[in-house]
Design an enzyme around this catalytic site. Structure first.
Site, PDB file in Angstrom:
ATOM      1  N   SER A 171     -97.101  28.697 121.215  1.00 19.35           N
ATOM      2  CA  SER A 171     -98.104  29.535 121.880  1.00 19.35           C
ATOM      3  C   SER A 171     -97.380  30.569 122.725  1.00 19.35           C
ATOM      4  O   SER A 171     -96.610  31.369 122.199  1.00 19.35           O
ATOM      5  CB  SER A 171     -99.065  28.674 122.703  1.00 19.35           C
ATOM      6  OG  SER A 171    -100.110  29.453 123.241  1.00 19.35           O
ATOM      7  N   THR A 172     -97.574  30.570 124.039  1.00 23.20           N
ATOM      8  CA  THR A 172     -96.995  31.590 124.902  1.00 23.20           C
ATOM      9  C   THR A 172     -95.480  31.649 124.759  1.00 23.20           C
ATOM     10  O   THR A 172     -94.794  30.647 124.923  1.00 23.20           O
ATOM     11  CB  THR A 172     -97.341  31.303 126.375  1.00 23.20           C
ATOM     12  OG1 THR A 172     -98.713  30.979 126.476  1.00 23.20           O
ATOM     13  CG2 THR A 172     -97.023  32.496 127.254  1.00 23.20           C
ATOM     14  N   HIS A 197    -100.423  30.603 118.325  1.00 22.88           N
ATOM     15  CA  HIS A 197    -101.636  31.140 118.937  1.00 22.88           C
ATOM     16  C   HIS A 197    -101.491  32.654 119.084  1.00 22.88           C
ATOM     17  O   HIS A 197    -100.658  33.125 119.863  1.00 22.88           O
ATOM     18  CB  HIS A 197    -101.876  30.505 120.306  1.00 22.88           C
ATOM     19  CG  HIS A 197    -102.105  29.025 120.244  1.00 22.88           C
ATOM     20  ND1 HIS A 197    -101.931  28.194 121.334  1.00 22.88           N
ATOM     21  CD2 HIS A 197    -102.493  28.208 119.220  1.00 22.88           C
ATOM     22  CE1 HIS A 197    -102.199  26.952 120.990  1.00 22.88           C
ATOM     23  NE2 HIS A 197    -102.542  26.928 119.717  1.00 22.88           N
ATOM     24  N   MET A 292     -98.551  27.264 126.546  1.00 24.82           N
ATOM     25  CA  MET A 292     -99.440  26.780 127.593  1.00 24.82           C
ATOM     26  C   MET A 292    -100.393  25.723 127.032  1.00 24.82           C
ATOM     27  O   MET A 292    -100.809  25.795 125.883  1.00 24.82           O
ATOM     28  CB  MET A 292    -100.245  27.958 128.136  1.00 24.82           C
ATOM     29  CG  MET A 292    -101.264  27.599 129.208  1.00 24.82           C
ATOM     30  SD  MET A 292    -100.477  27.190 130.760  1.00 24.82           S
ATOM     31  CE  MET A 292     -99.791  28.783 131.184  1.00 24.82           C
ATOM     32  N   ASP A 295    -102.127  21.766 123.191  1.00 25.29           N
ATOM     33  CA  ASP A 295    -102.308  21.785 121.746  1.00 25.29           C
ATOM     34  C   ASP A 295    -100.995  21.425 121.057  1.00 25.29           C
ATOM     35  O   ASP A 295     -99.950  21.998 121.346  1.00 25.29           O
ATOM     36  CB  ASP A 295    -102.776  23.174 121.294  1.00 25.29           C
ATOM     37  CG  ASP A 295    -103.158  23.207 119.824  1.00 25.29           C
ATOM     38  OD1 ASP A 295    -103.524  22.140 119.286  1.00 25.29           O
ATOM     39  OD2 ASP A 295    -103.115  24.297 119.224  1.00 25.29           O
TER      40      ASP A 295
END
Length: 354
Positions: A171-172, A197, A292, A295
């Site tokens: 993600s991030t 993401h 973050m 997940d």
């Protein structure tokens, strides 16, 4: 309060972004800038928590300015970009340079003036939790990364057999991490599936940029696509989950399936990992990178219980340690490795250097 600096050469865009963010009780826009020169001065004087940055500006463009920010005064940056081919390509490069998120000025379903369901505000909150380190002046360009295979010291035993399928979640900070990780993958790597993401409108450009940096072929995942060695499939980031499933009596295939959000996301890392645990068991390798939230944590734990080898990125090399931390807490990570040690561990597990 999260203090935001907005950098955009359009007065209308500055006003619209300000209105969206000022509507949030925990976010305040401390200043706006029309170009890089103004932004540089305002960053020095206001020290914002987050910067939103337009890619296309007069004078120094957003990419050049981003490189200077990351080198001289690291600050979490969200790229605000058009979803045109040129805008998406520039956004992909920015994410490889260290931007922590991206926001589309418009999409097929909405304009910037429409309600975005809190997407921009959520990106700002996520970015505000990021802590960045200064980069050396000689950091390599994201468009032409050096392909290296770093040595690794590992206490774990070598893999008994190479994994048949690799699944990765991020993600991030994930686009930059994927760029680094895939640069160490050999041309004939096991078929690899990735959930990152990302806004769907930027996914094709991210695939193109990763493909240029990696030996294996990187492409967008399609439903019922047979998995092949030397191929890396990225979830398109639309309204379907990416999963792995059997393909007849032999082999495996990628499938895209509709469904509710899982762990707050669609596509979801947890959904991909759970399908790998069920379909492949100990024949899979799961890797959870920076991001973050949680997940992927439960999915990685399910993979570990099924006998798969699992790796979580360590805190020191993460932009955000949330997802790996959650997986480690659940006992889902058999190994915790620095990002630059992963490829060597996977593809040269018997080579341990002193």
């Amino acid at each position: 309060m999260i203090r935001v600096l907005i950098v955009d050469d359009s007065a209308l865009m500055r006003a619209l972004l300000t209105r969206k963010l000022e509507a949030e009780p925990d976010i305040t826009v401390i200043a706006v800038a029309a170009n890089a020169a103004e932004a540089r001065t305002l960053i020095k004087s206001h020290d914002p928590d987050v910067v939103t940055l337009d890619i296309e500006m007069p004078g120094m463009d957003g990419l050049a300015f981003l490189e200077k920010i990351m080198t001289l005064r690291p600050t979490p940056v969200i790229i605000v970009s058009g979803s045109t081919h040129e805008g998406a390509a520039a956004t992909a490069r920015a994410l490889q340079l260290g931007a922590v998120g991206c926001y589309a000025k418009a999409s097929a379903n909405r304009s910037l003036a429409d309600d975005d369901g809190g997407e921009l505000a959520d990106l700002v909150r996520e970015a505000a939790s990021v802590r960045l380190a200064a980069r050396p002046q000689s950091s390599r360009p994201a468009t032409a990364p050096a392909i290296t295979r770093p040595a690794v010291r590992s206490q774990a035993a070598p893999f008994a057999l190479p994994p048949e399928v690799i699944v990765i979640g991020a993600s991030t900070g994930g686009v930059e991490a994927l760029n680094s990780l895939l640069a160490g993958f050999p041309e004939d790597c096991p078929p690899t599936l990735i959930v990152q993401h990302i806004n769907a409108c930027f996914a094709p450009a991210i695939v193109q940029s990763l493909d240029r940096a990696a030996r294996p072929r990187v492409r967008l995942a399609e439903s019922d696509h047979p998995l092949q060695a030397g191929e890396v499939l990225l979830a398109p980031g639309d309204d379907k989950h990416l999963m792995v499933a059997p393909a007849g009596s032999r082999g495996y295939r990628a499938v895209m399936r509709a469904g509710d959000k899982v762990s707050g996301h669609r596509p979801s890392v947890d959904q991909l990992f759970a399908s790998a645990a069920q379909t492949l068991g100990d024949k899979a390798l799961g890797i959870l990178l920076t991001g973050m939230g949680e997940d992927g944590a439960r999915g990685l734990a399910a993979m570990a219980r099924s006998g798969a080898h699992t790796i979580a990125q360590d805190e020191a090399s993460c932009v955000v340690f949330g997802m790996p931390r959650a997986a480690i807490a659940l006992g889902g990570a058999r190994e915790v490795l620095a990002l630059d040690a992963m490829a060597a561990r996977i593809f040269a597990p018997t080579k341990v250097t002193s």
